[in-house]
Write a protein that holds these residues in place. Structure first.
Motif: not given
Length: 158
Positions: A136-150
């Motif tokens: 779950m932590n990895v999933f949330f980190a990916c979501v945050v990175f994708m949002f920040v990247g966007g």
């Protein structure tokens, strides 16, 4: 409303006078207080209760077995207290309201005999929970990175 009357057999069981018919109640176990019904496997004898005596992980646990489960073994029914109680619930012999059930479960957990398998099961469960939390932590980190990247790409394009 049910009325109770002593049975003529002199046993500890009682008869219930219900709608003009006598319905015999099952005797009650002295150790558990549960009704000792006819064996669900063979239906030829009543279930009896006892405590285990061997020095193993089930030492001192309450069990229920068919009276014919002796030498020679004519019936193979055998179960511990929790299994027997669940069977009584499933058969409708015992009706439990949720408030009573919660109290029984809490008392049972306190009185139960600890077995070595409990530690193994707890460790395995903790390991599984750690794995789920990590994923779950990895999933949330990916979501945050994708949002920040966007957001960064949007700013760079502007």
């Amino acid at each position: 409303m049910a009325q109770y009357a002593e049975s003529s057999g002199g046993r500890r069981s009682k008869s219930r006078v219900h709608a003009g018919r006598n319905v015999e109640l099952d005797p009650v176990g002295e150790l558990s207080g549960f009704p000792l019904i006819r064996c669900p496997a063979c239906v030829l004898a009543r279930v009896v209760e006892g405590r285990t005596k061997k020095d193993i992980e089930n030492h001192g646990r309450l069990y229920f077995k068919c009276a014919r489960n002796a030498l020679p073994k004519l019936c193979g029914y055998y179960g511990f207290e929790k299994q027997y109680f669940q069977m009584l619930k499933d058969l409708g012999v015992v009706v439990v309201r949720p408030s009573q059930w919660a109290e029984f479960v809490n008392e049972e957990e306190e009185d139960s005999v600890d077995s070595p398998n409990d530690d193994k099961q707890k460790k395995a469960l903790e390991q599984k929970m750690d794995n789920v939390i990590w994923k779950m932590n990895v999933f949330f980190a990916c979501v945050v990175f994708m949002f920040v990247g966007g957001v960064l790409m949007y700013c760079a394009m502007k």
